[in-house]
Design a protein around this motif. Structure first.
Motif, PDB file in Angstrom:
ATOM      1  N   PRO A  13      26.730  63.989 -20.440  1.00 41.44           N
ATOM      2  CA  PRO A  13      25.298  63.869 -20.742  1.00 41.44           C
ATOM      3  C   PRO A  13      24.971  64.742 -21.946  1.00 41.44           C
ATOM      4  CG  PRO A  13      25.655  65.177 -18.744  1.00 41.44           C
ATOM      5  CD  PRO A  13      26.999  64.671 -19.171  1.00 41.44           C
ATOM      6  N   SER A  14      23.996  64.326 -22.748  1.00 43.33           N
ATOM      7  CA  SER A  14      23.616  65.115 -23.925  1.00 43.33           C
ATOM      8  C   SER A  14      23.170  66.502 -23.458  1.00 43.33           C
ATOM      9  CB  SER A  14      22.474  64.396 -24.665  1.00 43.33           C
ATOM     10  OG  SER A  14      21.753  65.337 -25.434  1.00 43.33           O
ATOM     11  N   ALA A  15      23.826  67.540 -23.977  1.00 43.18           N
ATOM     12  CA  ALA A  15      23.538  68.918 -23.528  1.00 43.18           C
ATOM     13  C   ALA A  15      22.119  69.331 -23.893  1.00 43.18           C
ATOM     14  CB  ALA A  15      24.538  69.879 -24.149  1.00 43.18           C
ATOM     15  N   TRP A 125      26.293  68.578 -34.191  1.00 40.67           N
ATOM     16  CA  TRP A 125      25.264  68.155 -33.241  1.00 40.67           C
ATOM     17  C   TRP A 125      25.927  67.509 -32.022  1.00 40.67           C
ATOM     18  CZ3 TRP A 125      22.597  62.977 -32.874  1.00 40.67           C
ATOM     19  CH2 TRP A 125      21.633  63.014 -31.848  1.00 40.67           C
ATOM     20  N   VAL A 126      25.478  67.934 -30.856  1.00 42.74           N
ATOM     21  CA  VAL A 126      26.120  67.590 -29.583  1.00 42.74           C
ATOM     22  C   VAL A 126      26.600  66.156 -29.427  1.00 42.74           C
ATOM     23  CG1 VAL A 126      25.111  69.354 -28.093  1.00 42.74           C
ATOM     24  CG2 VAL A 126      23.796  67.314 -28.570  1.00 42.74           C
ATOM     25  N   SER A 127      25.847  65.209 -29.969  1.00 43.84           N
ATOM     26  CA  SER A 127      26.155  63.802 -29.653  1.00 43.84           C
ATOM     27  C   SER A 127      27.300  63.220 -30.491  1.00 43.84           C
ATOM     28  CB  SER A 127      24.905  62.948 -29.832  1.00 43.84           C
ATOM     29  OG  SER A 127      23.969  63.274 -28.834  1.00 43.84           O
ATOM     30  N   TYR A 128      27.649  63.882 -31.601  1.00 38.86           N
ATOM     31  CA  TYR A 128      28.666  63.277 -32.477  1.00 38.86           C
ATOM     32  C   TYR A 128      29.968  62.964 -31.741  1.00 38.86           C
ATOM     33  CZ  TYR A 128      25.936  64.526 -36.695  1.00 38.86           C
ATOM     34  OH  TYR A 128      24.983  64.639 -37.670  1.00 38.86           O
ATOM     35  N   SER A 237      11.803  60.712 -37.017  1.00 39.34           N
ATOM     36  CA  SER A 237      11.612  61.558 -35.824  1.00 39.34           C
ATOM     37  C   SER A 237      11.205  62.983 -36.164  1.00 39.34           C
ATOM     38  CB  SER A 237      12.904  61.620 -34.999  1.00 39.34           C
ATOM     39  OG  SER A 237      13.263  60.350 -34.559  1.00 39.34           O
ATOM     40  N   LYS A 238      11.939  63.629 -37.073  1.00 42.46           N
ATOM     41  CA  LYS A 238      11.741  65.054 -37.313  1.00 42.46           C
ATOM     42  C   LYS A 238      10.636  65.316 -38.335  1.00 42.46           C
ATOM     43  CE  LYS A 238      15.495  65.393 -34.823  1.00 42.46           C
ATOM     44  NZ  LYS A 238      15.610  65.939 -33.507  1.00 42.46           N
ATOM     45  N   SER A 239      10.681  64.611 -39.480  1.00 45.27           N
ATOM     46  CA  SER A 239       9.740  64.919 -40.567  1.00 45.27           C
ATOM     47  C   SER A 239       8.313  64.529 -40.227  1.00 45.27           C
ATOM     48  CB  SER A 239      10.122  64.178 -41.847  1.00 45.27           C
ATOM     49  OG  SER A 239      11.481  64.231 -42.058  1.00 45.27           O
ATOM     50  N   PHE A 323      15.146  73.122 -37.702  1.00 47.84           N
ATOM     51  CA  PHE A 323      14.310  74.105 -36.999  1.00 47.84           C
ATOM     52  C   PHE A 323      15.061  74.807 -35.874  1.00 47.84           C
ATOM     53  CE2 PHE A 323      12.215  69.786 -36.337  1.00 47.84           C
ATOM     54  CZ  PHE A 323      13.046  69.388 -35.307  1.00 47.84           C
ATOM     55  N   TYR A 324      16.252  75.301 -36.252  1.00 46.46           N
ATOM     56  CA  TYR A 324      17.080  75.989 -35.268  1.00 46.46           C
ATOM     57  C   TYR A 324      17.567  77.324 -35.795  1.00 46.46           C
ATOM     58  CZ  TYR A 324      17.344  71.101 -33.847  1.00 46.46           C
ATOM     59  OH  TYR A 324      17.015  69.821 -33.495  1.00 46.46           O
ATOM     60  N   ALA A 325      17.562  78.336 -34.904  1.00 49.65           N
ATOM     61  CA  ALA A 325      18.272  79.581 -35.191  1.00 49.65           C
ATOM     62  C   ALA A 325      19.535  79.524 -34.341  1.00 49.65           C
ATOM     63  CB  ALA A 325      17.425  80.783 -34.807  1.00 49.65           C
ATOM     64  N   VAL A 372      24.341  80.937 -29.511  1.00 52.12           N
ATOM     65  CA  VAL A 372      23.379  80.102 -28.790  1.00 52.12           C
ATOM     66  C   VAL A 372      22.368  79.546 -29.793  1.00 52.12           C
ATOM     67  CG1 VAL A 372      23.620  81.301 -26.570  1.00 52.12           C
ATOM     68  CG2 VAL A 372      21.894  82.068 -28.186  1.00 52.12           C
ATOM     69  N   ARG A 373      21.756  78.424 -29.446  1.00 50.27           N
ATOM     70  CA  ARG A 373      20.780  77.798 -30.341  1.00 50.27           C
ATOM     71  C   ARG A 373      19.380  77.942 -29.788  1.00 50.27           C
ATOM     72  NH1 ARG A 373      19.919  71.370 -31.286  1.00 50.27           N
ATOM     73  NH2 ARG A 373      18.516  71.752 -29.526  1.00 50.27           N
ATOM     74  N   LEU A 374      18.484  78.348 -30.667  1.00 52.09           N
ATOM     75  CA  LEU A 374      17.062  78.451 -30.308  1.00 52.09           C
ATOM     76  C   LEU A 374      16.305  77.496 -31.224  1.00 52.09           C
ATOM     77  CD1 LEU A 374      14.988  81.718 -29.844  1.00 52.09           C
ATOM     78  CD2 LEU A 374      14.174  79.922 -31.364  1.00 52.09           C
TER      79      LEU A 374
HETATM   80  N1  GLU Z   1      18.404  66.246 -31.559  1.00 55.37           N
HETATM   81  C1  GLU Z   1      17.565  67.042 -30.743  1.00 55.37           C
HETATM   82  C2  GLU Z   1      18.295  68.284 -30.299  1.00 55.37           C
HETATM   83  O1  GLU Z   1      19.372  68.566 -30.773  1.00 55.37           O
HETATM   84  C3  GLU Z   1      16.964  66.238 -29.625  1.00 55.37           C
HETATM   85  C4  GLU Z   1      17.812  65.994 -28.419  1.00 55.37           C
HETATM   86  C5  GLU Z   1      18.827  64.909 -28.572  1.00 55.37           C
HETATM   87  O2  GLU Z   1      18.512  63.871 -29.140  1.00 55.37           O
HETATM   88  O3  GLU Z   1      19.946  65.155 -28.129  1.00 55.37           O
HETATM   89  O4  GLU Z   1      17.794  69.014 -29.496  1.00 55.37           O
END
Ligand code: GLU
Ligand code: PMP
Length: 396
Positions: A13-15, A125-128, A237-239, A323-325, A372-374
């Motif tokens: 599952p997407s984390a 990014w988690v989903s790749y 989505s983001k912009s 928008f992540y630290a 960790v990601r914030l």
């Molecule tokens: N891409 C965003 C994230 O990394 C949204 C969640 C997702 O689509 O996995 O938090």
């Protein structure tokens, strides 16, 4: 008994979505949660975009559309890239999907399969990784480090290429690190890709969210002929704060867009007709909303980094975009925080959520341990209160 396919059994599952769901669950139990997990703007979609969606419904744009998206939106996308980067292509080279995640899936499904390798620099990014695996192809991770700004060097890319390599996935500005490759750095990567005949998926979804002097680059435009081997991914989505509208796109050479459109036509038909009209309003309408949100993200970035850097034992590189630290907490591994033994990023995040209700995402979900990601796509008040709580958590 129903079987579960090998593919589905292997998918995690997407984390990030799972972390977001955890926070929602705690909130329904009446807990106050400082949720920094999901990467989505907290702003509502700008009014003129919502109005375009509403108007589309009233005007009867509530039917199936062409599988690859309506001509008007594909035209808007063509014009946006010409205006923004001077990148020229035909509307037939654009395919609109249900979010950039879906575009990535279609791009991979149309290009790779069993026996193929896809190169992914970490952190990614988690989903790749799961999206690649779902095609039957395998992924090859190239670790980058904080010292190199979490950027893959041309030598690293060259070394990762094997006779089975088909694609490399690039993401600048990056989720989770916020790194932004310079034009020169990308040109060097482009040269390696061209020399080694490697295709490129360039995920540019955060292109309008860059800070300070950082500049986003459209990879496909960097060298003559590079667009022939590049799939550009982006979306609203983001912009434009439109995550729920599910609108993303891919730009690719014609045979690839055609293959992607075929996949999509069998899989989901067209993306939402209403969202497509809203996306036209986003791209063609007043862009002040984008700059207003960008400025607020930049102020939050500054606040977040300044606060995190003041915490003992934390190393926080400054992100140039998104928008992540993505900060280092490894000095706490092996310690007991608020009665919980912390041994890695997963136990760090679990302990922070359970004890002080601060919700972060573990670095291991992005392919790297120690971080960790914030997500600072939340109000400055939340950032301040959440980091106060994090400071309390770290007092061991
Ligand atoms: N891409 C965003 C994230 O990394 C949204 C969640 C997702 O689509 O996995 O938090
Ligand atoms: N790429 C990256 C790097 C992302 O962070 C995200 C997260 N939303 C996506 C693609 C997918 O975007 P969308 O919501 O449009 O599917």
């Amino acid at each position: 008994m129903l079987p579960i396919s090998k593919m589905a059994a292997a998918v995690q599952p997407s984390a990030t979505l799972a972390a977001g769901a955890k926070a929602r669950q705690l909130k329904t139990e009446g807990k106050i949660v400082f949720d920094f997990s999901l990467g989505e703007p907290d702003f509502n979609t700008p009014k003129h975009i919502c109005e375009a969606g509403y108007k589309a419904m009233l005007d009867g744009h509530t039917h199936y559309t062409a599988a690859a998206g309506i001509a008007e939106l594909r035209g808007s996308i063509v014009r946006w890239y010409k205006r923004t980067y001077g990148y020229e292509f035909s509307p037939e080279q654009v395919i609109v999907s249900n979010g950039a995640k879906h575009s990535l899936h279609n791009a991979l499904a149309a290009t790779v399969g069993p026996g193929d390798e896809v190169i992914i620099p970490t952190p990614y990014w988690v989903s790749y990784s799961d999206l690649v695996q779902m095609t039957g192809a395998s992924y090859v991770l190239v670790p980058t480090s904080e010292e190199s700004g979490f950027k893959m060097t041309p030598a690293q890319l060259r070394a990762a290429v094997t006779p089975r390599s088909k694609l490399v996935m690039l993401n600048s500005p990056s989720n989770p690190t916020g790194s932004v490759y310079t034009r020169a750095e990308l040109e060097e990567l482009a040269d390696v890709a061209l020399e080694t005949k490697l295709g490129v998926i360039s995920d540019e979804i955060y292109e309008q969210l860059v800070f300070g002097s950082a500049k986003a680059t459209c990879f496909a435009t960097l060298r003559p002929g590079l667009a022939e081997s590049t799939i550009t991914i982006s979306g609203v989505s983001k912009s434009y704060a439109m995550t729920g509208w599910r609108m993303g796109w891919a730009i690719a050479p014609l045979p690839i867009t055609k293959a992607m459109a075929n996949v999509q036509s069998q899989e989901t038909s067209n993306p939402s007709s209403i969202s497509q009209y809203a996306a036209i309003a986003a791209l063609e309408g007043d862009q002040v909303c984008v700059e207003t949100m960008r400025q607020e993200f930049e102020a939050r970035r500054d606040l977040t980094c300044q606060r995190l850097r003041a915490l003992p034992g934390i190393r926080c590189p400054i992100p140039d975009g998104a928008f992540y630290a993505f900060f280092n907490v490894a000095s706490y591994f092996g310690k007991t925080l608020k009665g919980r033994k912390v041994t890695n990023s997963t136990s760090f995040c679990a302990a922070a959520l359970e004890t002080v209700h601060v919700n972060l995402v573990q670095g291991s979900a992005f392919g790297v341990e120690g971080y960790v990601r914030l997500s600072f796509a939340t109000s400055r008040a939340q950032i301040n209160q959440g980091i106060d709580k994090l400071a309390e958590f770290l007092q061991c």
